[in-house]
Structures are given as C-alpha cells and as structure tokens.
Design a protein around this motif. Structure first.
Motif, PDB file in Angstrom:
ATOM      1  N   LEU A  66      -7.580  13.635  -1.727  1.00  0.00           N
ATOM      2  CA  LEU A  66      -8.364  12.495  -1.843  1.00  0.00           C
ATOM      3  C   LEU A  66      -7.708  11.212  -2.195  1.00  0.00           C
ATOM      4  CD1 LEU A  66     -11.009  14.371  -4.271  1.00  0.00           C
ATOM      5  CD2 LEU A  66     -11.212  13.576  -1.952  1.00  0.00           C
ATOM      6  N   GLN A  67      -6.551  11.013  -2.811  1.00  0.00           N
ATOM      7  CA  GLN A  67      -6.111   9.863  -2.958  1.00  0.00           C
ATOM      8  C   GLN A  67      -5.414   9.287  -1.779  1.00  0.00           C
ATOM      9  OE1 GLN A  67      -2.979  11.149  -5.931  1.00  0.00           O
ATOM     10  NE2 GLN A  67      -4.490  10.331  -7.602  1.00  0.00           N
ATOM     11  N   ARG A  68      -4.795   9.942  -1.119  1.00  0.00           N
ATOM     12  CA  ARG A  68      -4.233   9.670   0.450  1.00  0.00           C
ATOM     13  C   ARG A  68      -5.634   9.212   1.235  1.00  0.00           C
ATOM     14  NH1 ARG A  68       1.473  12.139   1.448  1.00  0.00           N
ATOM     15  NH2 ARG A  68       1.420  10.329   2.559  1.00  0.00           N
ATOM     16  N   ARG A  69      -6.720  10.172   1.235  1.00  0.00           N
ATOM     17  CA  ARG A  69      -7.835   9.900   2.230  1.00  0.00           C
ATOM     18  C   ARG A  69      -8.266   8.362   1.699  1.00  0.00           C
ATOM     19  NH1 ARG A  69     -11.597   8.432   4.323  1.00  0.00           N
ATOM     20  NH2 ARG A  69     -13.338   9.632   5.424  1.00  0.00           N
ATOM     21  N   PHE A  70      -8.444   7.904   0.400  1.00  0.00           N
ATOM     22  CA  PHE A  70      -9.187   6.955  -0.062  1.00  0.00           C
ATOM     23  C   PHE A  70      -8.392   5.542  -0.322  1.00  0.00           C
ATOM     24  CE2 PHE A  70     -12.478  10.225  -0.602  1.00  0.00           C
ATOM     25  CZ  PHE A  70     -13.437   9.695   0.139  1.00  0.00           C
ATOM     26  N   ASN A  96       0.831  -1.287  -0.122  1.00  0.00           N
ATOM     27  CA  ASN A  96      -0.002   0.130   0.013  1.00  0.00           C
ATOM     28  C   ASN A  96       0.785   1.346   0.092  1.00  0.00           C
ATOM     29  OD1 ASN A  96      -1.638   2.210   1.793  1.00  0.00           O
ATOM     30  ND2 ASN A  96      -2.976   1.140   0.597  1.00  0.00           N
ATOM     31  N   PRO A  97       2.037   1.356   0.917  1.00  0.00           N
ATOM     32  CA  PRO A  97       2.605   2.661   0.705  1.00  0.00           C
ATOM     33  C   PRO A  97       3.359   2.844  -0.537  1.00  0.00           C
ATOM     34  CG  PRO A  97       3.316   1.425   2.649  1.00  0.00           C
ATOM     35  CD  PRO A  97       2.395   0.409   1.772  1.00  0.00           C
ATOM     36  N   VAL A  98       3.835   1.870  -1.248  1.00  0.00           N
ATOM     37  CA  VAL A  98       4.224   2.143  -2.651  1.00  0.00           C
ATOM     38  C   VAL A  98       3.275   2.412  -3.501  1.00  0.00           C
ATOM     39  CG1 VAL A  98       5.980   1.141  -4.329  1.00  0.00           C
ATOM     40  CG2 VAL A  98       5.909   0.169  -1.879  1.00  0.00           C
ATOM     41  N   VAL A  99       1.976   1.960  -3.530  1.00  0.00           N
ATOM     42  CA  VAL A  99       1.057   2.124  -4.275  1.00  0.00           C
ATOM     43  C   VAL A  99       0.500   3.712  -4.110  1.00  0.00           C
ATOM     44  CG1 VAL A  99      -1.412   1.835  -4.929  1.00  0.00           C
ATOM     45  CG2 VAL A  99       0.183  -0.264  -4.508  1.00  0.00           C
ATOM     46  N   VAL A 100       0.523   4.158  -2.970  1.00  0.00           N
ATOM     47  CA  VAL A 100       0.044   5.612  -2.699  1.00  0.00           C
ATOM     48  C   VAL A 100       1.151   6.585  -3.213  1.00  0.00           C
ATOM     49  CG1 VAL A 100      -0.183   7.336  -0.962  1.00  0.00           C
ATOM     50  CG2 VAL A 100      -1.020   4.973  -0.512  1.00  0.00           C
ATOM     51  N   LEU A 101       2.432   5.914  -3.152  1.00  0.00           N
ATOM     52  CA  LEU A 101       3.467   6.910  -3.668  1.00  0.00           C
ATOM     53  C   LEU A 101       3.478   6.960  -5.151  1.00  0.00           C
ATOM     54  CD1 LEU A 101       6.095   8.117  -2.615  1.00  0.00           C
ATOM     55  CD2 LEU A 101       7.402   6.326  -3.246  1.00  0.00           C
ATOM     56  N   VAL A 102       3.078   5.968  -5.851  1.00  0.00           N
ATOM     57  CA  VAL A 102       2.936   5.900  -7.288  1.00  0.00           C
ATOM     58  C   VAL A 102       2.031   6.753  -7.788  1.00  0.00           C
ATOM     59  CG1 VAL A 102       2.435   4.756  -9.461  1.00  0.00           C
ATOM     60  CG2 VAL A 102       4.046   3.639  -7.555  1.00  0.00           C
TER      61      VAL A 102
END
Lengths: 273, 285
Positions: free
Chosen positions: B274-278, B204-210
């Motif tokens: 929004l991306q980080r929130r969801f 998940n952390p990498v996906v958020v970063l991407v």
C-alpha cells in the motif's frame, strides 16, 4: 552571493545541539557506570567518587567474559562464511552462465523480501529436530549464507572487466582461483561493506540467541546483558549500565576506527529497496 | 569440467542453505498453522482452529494496534528529523563529517544498549524528567502510563535509527541537480515552494525507503519492549514479535505462534504494498 555569518553560527549551533542529543546519553551512561548508585540520576559526567563497584557486580553475576568470547566466535564465523560463500555464489550468478541462473537470482530476490516473522518458529523447530538447541551450531549455521550479501557481491562483480577473467582462463586458471586470486583483491569495497554489515548484524542480534540458547555458558553478549537487565539479578542501576557499556565497547571501538566505512556500508542497505 | 557445471557448484552453498533454512521453514509453517503442538507431545491436527482463535484474539489485535501507534509516531518523526539535519549538513560547512559521524553512533550500537540506557533516561526520577522539571514542566510517566509507553519507545527508536536516514537523505539531496533550484529561483519560487515542488519530489525514493524500512522495523520490535516493559503496562507495548515469542516460548503453542507469524508477515506485505502504491512516484531527472 554574500551570506551573513550569523546564519553559519545558527547552523553550527543547531548541528552541535543535535550532536549532543545523540552522543551525550552515551557519555552519561559511561559516567553513570562509575558513579555511586545514589548519583546516577544526575546529569553530570563526573562521578564524585569514581568506583568500579558496578563492574565488579557484573563480572560477579554474569559470565560476561565467556559471553564476549561466544559473541566473537559466532560473529567471526558468520562473517567469514558469508564472505566466502557470498562471493562464490555472487561470482557464479554474475560471471558464469548456466541454465538455472535467472531462476536462482529470482529466488534470491524473493527470499530477501520474506519477513523473518514467517520463518522464525519453523526454523526453531528445525533446530529442535537437528538437536542443535543450546549449541554453537544453532547460532552459526543458519547465518552462514546471506542473500543480501550474495546480492551485493553479484552487483559489484558485474562491474569487473571480462578481459581480466578471460586472460586468467587462457592462463589455465580454474574458476575458484580466478575468484580468490583475481576478483577478491579487486573487490575490497564490496568485502568491507558485506563484512561490516554482517559482523554488526551478528554481533547485535539478540532475538535468535534468545530463541535457541538457554544454557548461560553459550549465551552471546547481547543476550546475557539483556537477561541480566531484565531479571532480578540487577536490582541496582549501576551494574545494568556497566553491562551495557561493556556490550557497546567493542562495536564503538570498531566504529571509531572504521567510521567512514560503517556509515557508507549502512547507507548502502538502501540498495535493498 | 564444463563451465555450466562449475556455475551450479559455486551456487551450491546458496541452494543448500535456501532449501534447509528457507524452503523447508516456509513449507513447514504451512503445516504448523493447521496444528496444535507443544514440541514435546505429538502434533495434533486442528484444521482452522488457529485462525479462528486469531480472529477473536484481543491480544493479536492489541499487538497490531500497538504497532500502528508506533509507526504513526515513528515514521513522521523520523522523516522530519532526518530531513532537517540532512538539509543542514548539505550546506557547505566545515566538520560535516564529524557531525555525521556523531549522529550515526546510536545506529551501530546494539538495541540492548540503547534500551538499557533509555530505560534510565525514562525513569520516573530519571534524567529526562529532571530536565523537564528544570524547564518548569511536569513529569511525564514515560514508561508507566499505558498511553505514553508506546510513544516513548517510538521516540527512542527514532533516536536510534535517524542517523542512518540522515545519511540517506543527505545522499539524496546531493543528487538533486542545482539547475532545478536555479530555474525555480528565476521563476520567482519561494524557498518553501522549492522545498515542496523540487526537494520533496526528488527525494521520493528515499522517503519510500524510510517508510518501508521503518515499517519492517516496527513489526520487528522485540528487545525494546522485552527489556523496558515486558509488553506492559496493560499490554500497551506488546509488539508483534514479542507476542509470537511469548506464545512460542512461554506457553509452547508452536502452531499458534506460527499462525501469528504468518498473519503478521501477510500484514507487512500488505502495508508495504500500500505504501509503495500510494507514495512511490516516478522521479524524472
């Protein structure tokens, strides 16, 4: 557990196909820059009659040598100053205590999140007010300090044992000589990371030069090549590709020598998030 | 000298740089958005005129729409391709370093090089269309059709950046404890279930970063459309930064260009929030 060999064969084939997808276009580009114009759309990597005609046209129409030197000057000055100032500020923020330290670090984190779209036009106006448009100052000075560089140095310096610094202080070392004589030699990984990231970003940047430079003699290499590719000066495909090859050459050579450092430094940009 | 004073002195380069190149531009952008200004003649106060113009500027919305088209193709493609290769590289095979290095070449090369190269690959009689013809497929109007041009740029951008995300996903995969998979295997979870219930959540952390880096990248597109299409055909590749650039340096509307920059920056903040929130989740190790 026994693994049948065909799964390895399959993995390797897919990996190899992937490598071709990422590397073949570059090989094709280099080959095409030596091909006669009519042959360029073909797949092959071997020109029927290799010629330097495309390169002759590039050197004829663009001050490419001068733009290379401009890029080198800009990228080296920016990198050197980001390393010196970045480590100074990083040291101050990690190893010296003063009242506004927390506040400054907060400001630093905040500035790393500000999208450049917001400051692009006002910064250009500032260059106009300083009368820096069409000077090296406009290309170099705004890049002399990098918040991300400071951040990386700060994180790295936090891991250096306090005893070393205390011992140097007892020996009567000033803070600057502690930084440059004791901390710097211990900080090669951080220096390499910040150095590579800064040099690459500066070498490849094209938007900012396009904003502040109009004079062809002062153009950096990406700018000169981009304008050559867009403008009517390259009706032929060969010279466009030759110019692109020349632009790629320095960074690819550096990459071949410092491959592992490049990959690891870039992967570290993840820390930003 | 007191050590506190030394601290301030060491930080002085940053303080000066911040005041001149961050605080001043930020403050001045707040002035610019209320003015009409062509740099040469004096600034003219126009109140909210720039924002009113923005609200009815079809090109602003077009640039925004184009950016979302770009992101809608670029982000899923990037995550899928990067995960696929990272999974392959995560097996105990030889020559992994060599493959990783090969995938990474486009990342280090200037966007100008990549764009000139792909402009040729995408040409009507270029290499890609010839390849499609050999496979018995029809030509694709990569850069000449308004509905294809932005997706073409998104594919090119994926090719350029995905090497970086392969490396990041690979580091993420290597950080997942083996016991999780062993335990799942004992409980009879299939490979697919393991992927969706262990691998993906742990990454998940990498996906958020991407997501975040790609979003910022999408809103920063400039040289790609500038060289390839000039924003066309029919404004279908007009990007946020290209539009700011055109308003500022083709039409000398500094006030309006600053207003556009202000609006796009706000939208970037919003989208990333929004991306980080969801998407962002706590990862328990």
């Amino acid at each position: 557990m026994y693994r049948p060999r065909w799964s390895h064969v399959l993995s390797y084939s897919v990996l190899l196909a992937g490598a071709l997808v990422f590397v073949y276009p570059f090989l094709w580009m280099v080959a095409a820059s030596f091909k006669p114009e009519a042959e360029i759309p073909s797949f092959g990597l071997v020109p029927s009659r290799p010629s330097l005609e495309s390169y002759r046209i590039v050197f004829d129409r663009v001050p490419i040598g001068r733009s290379f030197l401009n890029s080198l000057l800009v990228a080296l000055s920016v990198t050197a100053s980001v390393l010196v100032f970045g480590s100074m500020v990083g040291y101050g923020l990690s190893r010296l205590s003063f009242k506004a330290r927390g506040l400054l670090f907060g400001v630093l984190l905040f500035t790393m999140m500000v999208p450049f779209q917001l400051t692009l036009i006002p910064t250009y106006v500032l260059m106009v007010k300083f009368r820096w448009v069409d000077t090296y100052l406009a290309l170099i000075v705004p890049g002399t300090v990098s918040a991300f560089g400071i951040f990386l140095f700060r994180q790295f310096f936090m891991s250096i044992p306090q005893d070393l610094i205390d011992a140097a202080r007892i020996d009567g070392c000033g803070e600057l000589s502690i930084l440059f004589r004791i901390i710097w030699p211990l900080s090669k990984p951080a220096m390499v990371t910040v150095g590579i990231l800064t040099f690459m970003a500066s070498w490849n940047d094209v938007l900012w030069p396009m904003v502040v430079i109009r004079e062809p003699k002062l153009m950096t290499m990406p700018q000169a090549v981009a304008l050559f590719a867009v403008g009517g000066r390259a009706e032929l495909l060969g010279p466009k590709l030759a110019a692109a090859v020349l632009l790629a050459l320095p960074i690819i050579s550096a990459y071949i020598f410092f491959q592992r450092h490049f990959v690891e430094s870039m992967a570290r940009t993840g820390l930003k998030g | 000298m007191r050590r506190g004073t030394v601290g301030y002195l060491l930080c002085l380069p940053y303080i000066v740089h911040f005041l001149v190149f961050m605080a001043y531009p930020l403050g001045f952008s707040l002035v610019l958005v209320f003015h009409k200004w062509d740099i040469v003649s004096p600034m003219k106060w126009v109140g909210l005129a720039n924002f009113i113009r923005l609200a009815s500027d079809s090109l602003f919305f077009r640039a925004l729409y184009n950016t979302f088209i770009f992101l809608a193709i670029h982000i899923p493609l990037q995550i899928a391709v990067a995960l696929f290769f990272a999974e392959l590289l995560n097996r105990k095979l030889r020559l992994i370093g060599l493959f990783r290095a090969a995938y990474f070449v486009p990342v280090v090369v200037s966007g100008v090089v990549v764009t000139i190269l792909w402009q040729q690959l995408y040409a009507d009689t270029g290499v890609l269309n010839k390849l499609l013809a050999k496979l018995g497929l029809g030509r694709v109007p990569w850069l000449t059709s308004p509905s294809w041009a932005m997706p073409s740029i998104a594919i090119m951008a994926t090719w350029k950046n995905v090497g970086l995300y392969i490396v990041m996903f690979l580091a993420g995969l290597q950080g997942i404890p083996r016991e999780l998979y062993e335990a799942a295997e004992l409980d009879g979870a299939s490979k697919l279930q393991q992927f969706f219930h262990i691998t993906l959540p742990m990454l998940n952390p990498v996906v958020v970063l991407v997501l975040v880096l790609s979003t910022i990248g999408g809103f920063s597109l400039f040289i790609e459309p500038y060289i390839m299409t000039g924003g066309g055909p029919l404004n279908s590749t007009l990007s946020a930064v290209l539009y700011i650039y055109k308003q500022a340096f083709y039409f000398y509307r500094m006030g309006y260009a600053a207003t556009l920059g202000f609006a796009f920056a706000l939208i970037i903040f919003l989208v990333v929030a929004l991306q980080r929130r969801f998407v962002e989740r706590e990862v328990y190790v």
